[in-house]
Design an enzyme around this catalytic site. Sequence first.
Site, mmCIF file in Angstrom:
data_model
loop_
_atom_site.group_PDB
_atom_site.id
_atom_site.type_symbol
_atom_site.label_atom_id
_atom_site.label_comp_id
_atom_site.label_asym_id
_atom_site.label_seq_id
_atom_site.Cartn_x
_atom_site.Cartn_y
_atom_site.Cartn_z
ATOM 1 N N CYS A 37 39.839 37.064 30.588
ATOM 2 C CA CYS A 37 39.954 35.558 30.932
ATOM 3 C C CYS A 37 39.623 35.410 32.374
ATOM 4 O O CYS A 37 40.039 36.082 33.231
ATOM 5 C CB CYS A 37 41.551 35.321 30.571
ATOM 6 N N ALA A 46 41.691 36.448 37.391
ATOM 7 C CA ALA A 46 41.144 36.727 36.134
ATOM 8 C C ALA A 46 42.036 37.783 35.527
ATOM 9 O O ALA A 46 42.896 38.270 36.410
ATOM 10 C CB ALA A 46 39.677 37.350 36.159
ATOM 11 N N LYS A 47 41.987 38.278 34.509
ATOM 12 C CA LYS A 47 42.723 39.461 33.916
ATOM 13 C C LYS A 47 42.070 39.830 32.497
ATOM 14 O O LYS A 47 41.558 38.926 31.614
ATOM 15 C CB LYS A 47 44.216 39.144 33.682
ATOM 16 N N GLY A 48 42.232 41.115 32.239
ATOM 17 C CA GLY A 48 41.434 41.591 31.240
ATOM 18 C C GLY A 48 42.465 42.480 30.553
ATOM 19 O O GLY A 48 43.579 43.046 31.218
#
Length: 416
Positions: free
Chosen positions: A59, A104-106
């Site tokens: 994201c 962001a982050k994954g």
Amino acid sequence: MGERSPLDTMHAQMERAREYVALDDDTFERLKAPERTLKVSCPVEMDDGHVETFEAYRCQFDGARGPYKGGIRYHPAVSAAEVEALAGWMTWKTATVGLPFGGAKGGVVCDPRDFSEREREALTRRYTEGIRRLIGPDVDIPAPDVNTDPQTMAWVMDTYSTYQGHAVPEVVTGKPLAAGGTVGRVEATGRGVSIVTQRALDYVAKPVEGADVAIQGFGNVGSVTASYLDRAGANVVAVSDVTGGRHDPEGLDVEALRTHVATEDTLAGYDAATEVTNDDLLTMDCDVLIPAAIENVITADVADRLEADLVVEAANGPTTHVADDVLIERGVPVVPDILANAGGVIVSYLEWVQNSQQYSWSLEEVNADLRERLTEAFETTVETAEEEGTPNLRTAAYTTALQRTARAHEVRGRFP
């Protein structure tokens, strides 16, 4: 009112800060929604020959202030909603400490404890291939998170670099030194939590020397925090992990605990202290409680029974919004995650700058920069709380973050 999801919690935190920020409705709604969330499937051949497909996400929440920045986690509880909330928190975190990044982050839905080294590498490379069109050194820079580490980042970097045809160390941070990482990055989040905790103790007029500290979570962040606070003179009385906790009112031998966990990968089997549950630790009578594991551990019920004089959030989103209400009513100060655990992203920024310049800094320079940025951010948060009359430090930090991010949107305008 029931407990909320992490995304609902973040939105509620934003709503609480909104009255202290001059924002029109359109801008505020824009700040609440992620810009994009990618879902990918990662088929991986396991060691026994069968192919297992893992669900994964990346994201990018807001990039108005600079490239997206955020970690990659491997955990069974990963979901689109969780990743979006974490990406949002990264947006407000980078803004709170004044870094030129967005958030962001994954994450990959898996339990990496069951994987061999080869399987971890295969999953990482497949996930990187799935998100590589979104990431890049000037676009989105991943980093380690829950159940990922410098080796994971080396695999991400190598996979991305292979497609580019040359080494691109600045595409990720938190790398091993041999692959372009920076000194001080592995300890940065824990060191930062220690710095902020000492500033917070000063804020509530308590000396760090002899302060009783309980830390829920004894991974990299929790253990490093414990070590630095122990060296500063604090009395680390309790720590825990998923197997339970250990307690000694006279103070634990932190380095012995770290040695045990380095060998056994868990606190289980450490018999030089009294066993306690995680709930016991969270509600223990102490000067400082540091949740350093996962989100939503301080619920309304826990907040009502919590006996710490101060909470410092080393984890992301450990306190639910309903619990926040309880702690505000009880007058328990909370140093929010977007400030308390920002040491990792600060040193990630420093690593990215060094990679971009192709020039490395000394550990002393990195640590001095980390301390300066965190100290300034803490003082700004306290000043905002006092000047605006916010109900807690979290709202003050969000006020600063929303102001800075909204201003970036304002001056950039809207396209088309």
